[in-house]
Write a protein that holds these residues in place. Structure first.
Motif, PDB file in Angstrom:
ATOM      1  N   VAL A  76      -8.378   7.671   6.639  1.00  0.00           N
ATOM      2  CA  VAL A  76      -7.725   8.105   5.734  1.00  0.00           C
ATOM      3  C   VAL A  76      -6.798   8.003   7.222  1.00  0.00           C
ATOM      4  CG1 VAL A  76      -6.056  10.105   4.881  1.00  0.00           C
ATOM      5  CG2 VAL A  76      -8.111  10.224   4.596  1.00  0.00           C
ATOM      6  N   ILE A  77      -6.723   7.654   8.406  1.00  0.00           N
ATOM      7  CA  ILE A  77      -5.497   7.276   9.199  1.00  0.00           C
ATOM      8  C   ILE A  77      -4.748   5.542   9.360  1.00  0.00           C
ATOM      9  CG2 ILE A  77      -5.359   6.702  11.885  1.00  0.00           C
ATOM     10  CD1 ILE A  77      -6.686   8.960  12.676  1.00  0.00           C
ATOM     11  N   ALA A  78      -6.047   5.209   8.679  1.00  0.00           N
ATOM     12  CA  ALA A  78      -6.196   3.354   8.899  1.00  0.00           C
ATOM     13  C   ALA A  78      -5.210   3.006   7.139  1.00  0.00           C
ATOM     14  CB  ALA A  78      -7.546   2.419   8.537  1.00  0.00           C
ATOM     15  N   TRP A  79      -5.715   4.250   6.250  1.00  0.00           N
ATOM     16  CA  TRP A  79      -5.109   3.673   4.787  1.00  0.00           C
ATOM     17  C   TRP A  79      -3.312   4.333   5.128  1.00  0.00           C
ATOM     18  CZ3 TRP A  79      -2.765   7.183   1.600  1.00  0.00           C
ATOM     19  CH2 TRP A  79      -2.035   7.273   0.374  1.00  0.00           C
ATOM     20  N   GLY A  80      -3.534   4.879   5.340  1.00  0.00           N
ATOM     21  CA  GLY A  80      -1.745   5.529   5.756  1.00  0.00           C
ATOM     22  C   GLY A  80      -1.141   4.282   6.542  1.00  0.00           C
ATOM     23  N   LEU A  81      -1.477   3.646   7.877  1.00  0.00           N
ATOM     24  CA  LEU A  81      -0.885   2.655   8.525  1.00  0.00           C
ATOM     25  C   LEU A  81      -0.960   1.510   8.014  1.00  0.00           C
ATOM     26  CD1 LEU A  81      -2.197   3.670  11.966  1.00  0.00           C
ATOM     27  CD2 LEU A  81      -0.300   4.254  11.187  1.00  0.00           C
ATOM     28  N   TRP A  82      -1.844   0.847   7.333  1.00  0.00           N
ATOM     29  CA  TRP A  82      -1.976  -0.187   6.470  1.00  0.00           C
ATOM     30  C   TRP A  82      -0.866  -0.250   5.824  1.00  0.00           C
ATOM     31  CZ3 TRP A  82      -3.683  -4.202   8.651  1.00  0.00           C
ATOM     32  CH2 TRP A  82      -4.998  -4.879   9.319  1.00  0.00           C
ATOM     33  N   LEU A 100      14.675  -1.230  -1.205  1.00  0.00           N
ATOM     34  CA  LEU A 100      14.333  -0.437   0.446  1.00  0.00           C
ATOM     35  C   LEU A 100      14.061   0.895   0.406  1.00  0.00           C
ATOM     36  CD1 LEU A 100      16.065  -1.608   3.422  1.00  0.00           C
ATOM     37  CD2 LEU A 100      16.079   0.791   2.665  1.00  0.00           C
ATOM     38  N   ILE A 101      15.196   1.955  -0.593  1.00  0.00           N
ATOM     39  CA  ILE A 101      14.758   3.060  -0.859  1.00  0.00           C
ATOM     40  C   ILE A 101      13.270   3.298  -1.840  1.00  0.00           C
ATOM     41  CG2 ILE A 101      15.375   5.229  -2.304  1.00  0.00           C
ATOM     42  CD1 ILE A 101      18.203   4.343  -1.599  1.00  0.00           C
ATOM     43  N   THR A 102      12.913   2.312  -2.827  1.00  0.00           N
ATOM     44  CA  THR A 102      12.068   2.363  -3.210  1.00  0.00           C
ATOM     45  C   THR A 102      10.525   2.464  -1.731  1.00  0.00           C
ATOM     46  OG1 THR A 102      12.319   2.036  -5.578  1.00  0.00           O
ATOM     47  CG2 THR A 102      10.483   1.942  -4.871  1.00  0.00           C
ATOM     48  N   LEU A 103      10.743   1.325  -1.216  1.00  0.00           N
ATOM     49  CA  LEU A 103       9.862   1.118  -0.162  1.00  0.00           C
ATOM     50  C   LEU A 103       9.854   1.971   0.552  1.00  0.00           C
ATOM     51  CD1 LEU A 103      10.154  -2.898  -0.345  1.00  0.00           C
ATOM     52  CD2 LEU A 103       7.937  -1.589  -1.271  1.00  0.00           C
ATOM     53  N   ARG A 104      10.688   2.577   0.648  1.00  0.00           N
ATOM     54  CA  ARG A 104      10.570   3.381   1.928  1.00  0.00           C
ATOM     55  C   ARG A 104       9.974   4.939   1.375  1.00  0.00           C
ATOM     56  NH1 ARG A 104      11.027   4.613   6.869  1.00  0.00           N
ATOM     57  NH2 ARG A 104      12.701   6.498   6.667  1.00  0.00           N
ATOM     58  N   ALA A 105      10.104   4.789   0.555  1.00  0.00           N
ATOM     59  CA  ALA A 105       9.770   6.563  -0.328  1.00  0.00           C
ATOM     60  C   ALA A 105       7.754   6.089  -0.525  1.00  0.00           C
ATOM     61  CB  ALA A 105      10.250   6.145  -1.527  1.00  0.00           C
ATOM     62  N   VAL A 106       7.182   4.902  -1.007  1.00  0.00           N
ATOM     63  CA  VAL A 106       6.105   4.759  -1.030  1.00  0.00           C
ATOM     64  C   VAL A 106       5.636   4.698   0.299  1.00  0.00           C
ATOM     65  CG1 VAL A 106       4.069   2.868  -1.194  1.00  0.00           C
ATOM     66  CG2 VAL A 106       6.726   3.650  -3.134  1.00  0.00           C
ATOM     67  N   GLY A 107       6.389   3.949   1.715  1.00  0.00           N
ATOM     68  CA  GLY A 107       5.765   4.651   2.809  1.00  0.00           C
ATOM     69  C   GLY A 107       5.711   6.202   3.138  1.00  0.00           C
ATOM     70  N   GLY A 108       6.978   6.551   2.629  1.00  0.00           N
ATOM     71  CA  GLY A 108       6.127   8.109   3.014  1.00  0.00           C
ATOM     72  C   GLY A 108       4.921   8.775   2.518  1.00  0.00           C
ATOM     73  N   MET A 109       4.522   7.491   1.114  1.00  0.00           N
ATOM     74  CA  MET A 109       2.707   8.737   1.772  1.00  0.00           C
ATOM     75  C   MET A 109       2.045   8.164   2.507  1.00  0.00           C
ATOM     76  SD  MET A 109       0.711   7.318  -2.302  1.00  0.00           S
ATOM     77  CE  MET A 109       1.815   7.927  -3.011  1.00  0.00           C
ATOM     78  N   GLY A 110       2.351   7.282   3.055  1.00  0.00           N
ATOM     79  CA  GLY A 110       1.337   6.736   3.798  1.00  0.00           C
ATOM     80  C   GLY A 110       1.775   7.090   5.849  1.00  0.00           C
ATOM     81  N   SER A 111       3.112   7.693   5.544  1.00  0.00           N
ATOM     82  CA  SER A 111       3.501   7.868   7.027  1.00  0.00           C
ATOM     83  C   SER A 111       3.074   9.992   6.984  1.00  0.00           C
ATOM     84  CB  SER A 111       4.456   8.667   7.344  1.00  0.00           C
ATOM     85  OG  SER A 111       4.974   9.552   7.718  1.00  0.00           O
ATOM     86  N   SER A 112       2.318  10.462   5.987  1.00  0.00           N
ATOM     87  CA  SER A 112       2.141  11.443   5.428  1.00  0.00           C
ATOM     88  C   SER A 112       0.536  11.896   5.257  1.00  0.00           C
ATOM     89  CB  SER A 112       2.219  12.264   4.144  1.00  0.00           C
ATOM     90  OG  SER A 112       1.206  12.895   3.591  1.00  0.00           O
ATOM     91  N   ALA A 113      -0.036  10.749   4.757  1.00  0.00           N
ATOM     92  CA  ALA A 113      -1.541  10.062   5.026  1.00  0.00           C
ATOM     93  C   ALA A 113      -1.707  10.760   6.260  1.00  0.00           C
ATOM     94  CB  ALA A 113      -1.657   8.948   4.584  1.00  0.00           C
ATOM     95  N   PHE A 114      -1.189   9.181   7.139  1.00  0.00           N
ATOM     96  CA  PHE A 114      -1.500   9.791   9.094  1.00  0.00           C
ATOM     97  C   PHE A 114      -1.154  10.512   9.286  1.00  0.00           C
ATOM     98  CE2 PHE A 114       0.518   9.386  12.898  1.00  0.00           C
ATOM     99  CZ  PHE A 114      -0.380   8.350  14.494  1.00  0.00           C
ATOM    100  N   THR A 115      -0.263  11.269   9.370  1.00  0.00           N
ATOM    101  CA  THR A 115      -0.018  12.944   9.754  1.00  0.00           C
ATOM    102  C   THR A 115      -0.708  13.687  10.106  1.00  0.00           C
ATOM    103  OG1 THR A 115       2.245  12.130   9.334  1.00  0.00           O
ATOM    104  CG2 THR A 115       1.628  14.243  10.360  1.00  0.00           C
TER     105      THR A 115
END
Length: 548
Positions: A76-82, A100-115
């Protein structure tokens, strides 16, 4: 440095990844206003970009905790960072601010997974008698990255406002590669089929429900306060107050914020070690009191000296509130902390989202002092909730006497073991109350039984290391008919257990009646030691039954 090297390899690598992630996150902060100007949008849209990231993090936290329980932290760490890395790189080429806002929002999912996955790994692998120090090291990685990031981002944004996004994406991909190459495979935490993760029965040591609930509530309140104060109020209302009420220049505000960051970096390790020695309660109470005093100073007549003192003291409180509640969470969460971590992070995100809005509205309607008074009251709640909970810190391992189990369920009596040179470090560790296994310095995996080479990568660069002794029960058999010279009147529980660090070993279960209803699979265990002849033998008992 020695303390850092003594920490488990996965924890040290997680701290390094945290630094890289926070560095990249800080890099893009100065670029957002410049890109907004380039696209011709206002401050509200910039705020939407920040809020979208936080809202998606909040919405996906529980789902990501389930992924951690299903697939394990490393994946999950790797998945979130990728996911974050790819979305940031694509965002650097976004033709408009909406994308850009949309991509930032999708990135929030990865940030949550990593954290969630990274913090779950840290909580699970931090040594029980050094959880505060281990977790504070992880938090320190975030803090140092957050300090260095904006400075580098400002320079890059002046060259091209898209460049920080590209660099952030690249650093995330590097961090993802590090996580896949360096983090041990380990095993996913025990599935939540028998006990929901985060329930008192799944917590370390099977804490009584009242103890668990009060401790968990104190951790959530502290996390909410950190979000409200440090990720929200400090970056909004306090900055406006410094500008409008004090007439502070940009340099003055920068010095004040730097003072907060420096004292927070210095104090986080100190609070971590203090919590390991004196307990979580006094550390959390002290941090809450210091934070309350720091904010209360802002209610005094405006003055630059008072403001600087408040910001420095606020950093000290931030160090305590960053390290100690997370260590408390590790104490109560056992071997499957992911769901508790999700709620812990969600509390912080909720505080960060509503803090600036609520405090700003109060400041506009009444005064800055009213907003600061409300924050002081929230910190008072932290102090009260910490004071009414029971201490969760266990006695240090060096102070734990060997368990003297009852006749039923005792370790299998019989001939004393005969150490050989290859196994001597194992028996020496047991004599000192330590469980030692071998670790490969090349692939950084722990393994057992002893052998001169790594069974995974074949490297001969192996070493003996002391592990936490935390484990879970995989399988067992109750032997009612031992053969001579063993005692035929004593049922013996012969078990296969899995250490928190990954290796599996055959052992005996003690400290519990040798009956199936008392031997639940995946139950948390802790190593303890019994005497056999001239040697000390490591066995395992339910985590709450080990003598402390």
């Amino acid at each position: 440095m020695r303390r850092f090297q003594a920490l488990p390899a996965d924890l040290r690598i997680s701290a390094l990844i945290a630094f890289v992630v926070a560095l990249g996150f800080g890099v893009i902060a100065p670029a957002l206003p410049l890109l907004a100007a380039e696209f011709g949008v206002g401050s509200a849209v910039v705020g939407a970009a920040i809020s979208a990231f936080a809202v998606v993090r909040l919405a996906t936290a529980v789902v990501n905790s389930r992924f951690v329980q299903r697939f394990g932290e490393r994946r999950v760490i790797a998945w979130g960072l990728w996911l974050q890395g790819v979305t940031m790189i694509v965002a650097s080429f976004a033709p408009d601010f909406t994308l850009l806002i949309t991509l930032r929002a999708v990135g929030g999912m990865g940030s949550s997974a990593f954290t969630i996955a990274a913090m779950s790994l840290v909580l699970r692998t931090a040594p029980p008698d050094a959880r505060g120090s281990g977790i504070s090291t992880f938090q320190l990685g975030f803090m140092l990255g957050a300090i260095a990031g904006p400075a580098a981002g400002g320079v890059l944004a002046d060259v091209n406002p898209r460049l920080p996004f590209l660099l952030y994406g690249a650093t995330l991909l590097v961090a993802a590669a590090i996580s896949q190459l360096k983090l041990s495979h380990g095993v996913p935490p025990p599935p939540a089929s028998r006990h929901a993760a985060g329930s008192p029965s799944a917590a370390a040591g099977a804490l009584p429900r009242g103890t668990y609930v009060r401790a968990f509530a104190a951790a959530l309140i502290a996390s909410f306060t950190v979000g409200w104060l440090f990720y929200g109020l400090r970056n909004s209302t306090i900055l406006v107050f410094a500008t409008e009420e004090l007439g502070g220049s940009g340099t003055f505000i920068g010095v004040a914020m730097l003072g907060t960051a420096v004292t927070q970096v210095i104090s986080v390790r100190a609070f971590g070690r203090w919590g390991d020695v004196r307990g979580r309660r006094p550390a959390m109470i002290t941090a809450g009191v210091l934070g309350g005093v720091a904010v209360a100073l802002l209610c005094l007549p405006a003055g630059e000296a008072v403001f600087l003192a408040s910001m420095a003291l606020l950093g000290v409180a931030g160090g305590g509130l960053s390290a100690t509640p997370a260590a408390l969470l590790a104490d109560i969460s056992g071997s499957s902390p992911a769901r508790n971590v999700a709620w812990f992070n969600m509390s912080s995100d909720v505080g960060a989202i509503i803090g600036p809005v609520a405090a700003g509205a109060v400041a506009d309607a009444l005064s800055f002092q009213a907003a600061f008074l409300i924050t002081t009251l929230i910190l008072a709640v932290v102090v009260v909730s910490s004071a009414v909970m029971r201490e969760t810190l266990a006695a240090p391992s060096s102070a734990r006497p060997p368990v003297t189990p009852s006749v039923k369920g005792t370790a299998m009596p019989g001939p004393a073991p005969v150490p050989i040179p290859e196994t001597l470090p194992f028996w020496e560790g047991a004599a000192n109350g330590e469980l030692r296994v071998q670790r490969c310095a090349s692939c950084e995996r722990h393994y057992f039984y002893p052998r001169p080479f790594c069974p995974v990568c074949g490297s001969a660069d192996v070493e003996w290391t002391t592990v936490s002794g935390a484990a879970r029960l995989l399988s067992y058999v109750i032997n009612y008919r031992p053969l001579p010279p063993f005692d035929p009147a004593t049922p013996v529980v012969v078990a296969l257990v899995e250490l928190a660090e990954g290796p599996r070993l055959m052992t005996n279960i003690v400290g519990v009646p040798p009956e199936p209803e008392h031997l639940e699979l995946d139950m948390p265990l802790q190593v303890c030691f019994v005497e056999r002849g001239e040697h000390t033998l490591p066995v395992f008992a339910p985590a709450g039954e080990v003598a402390r």
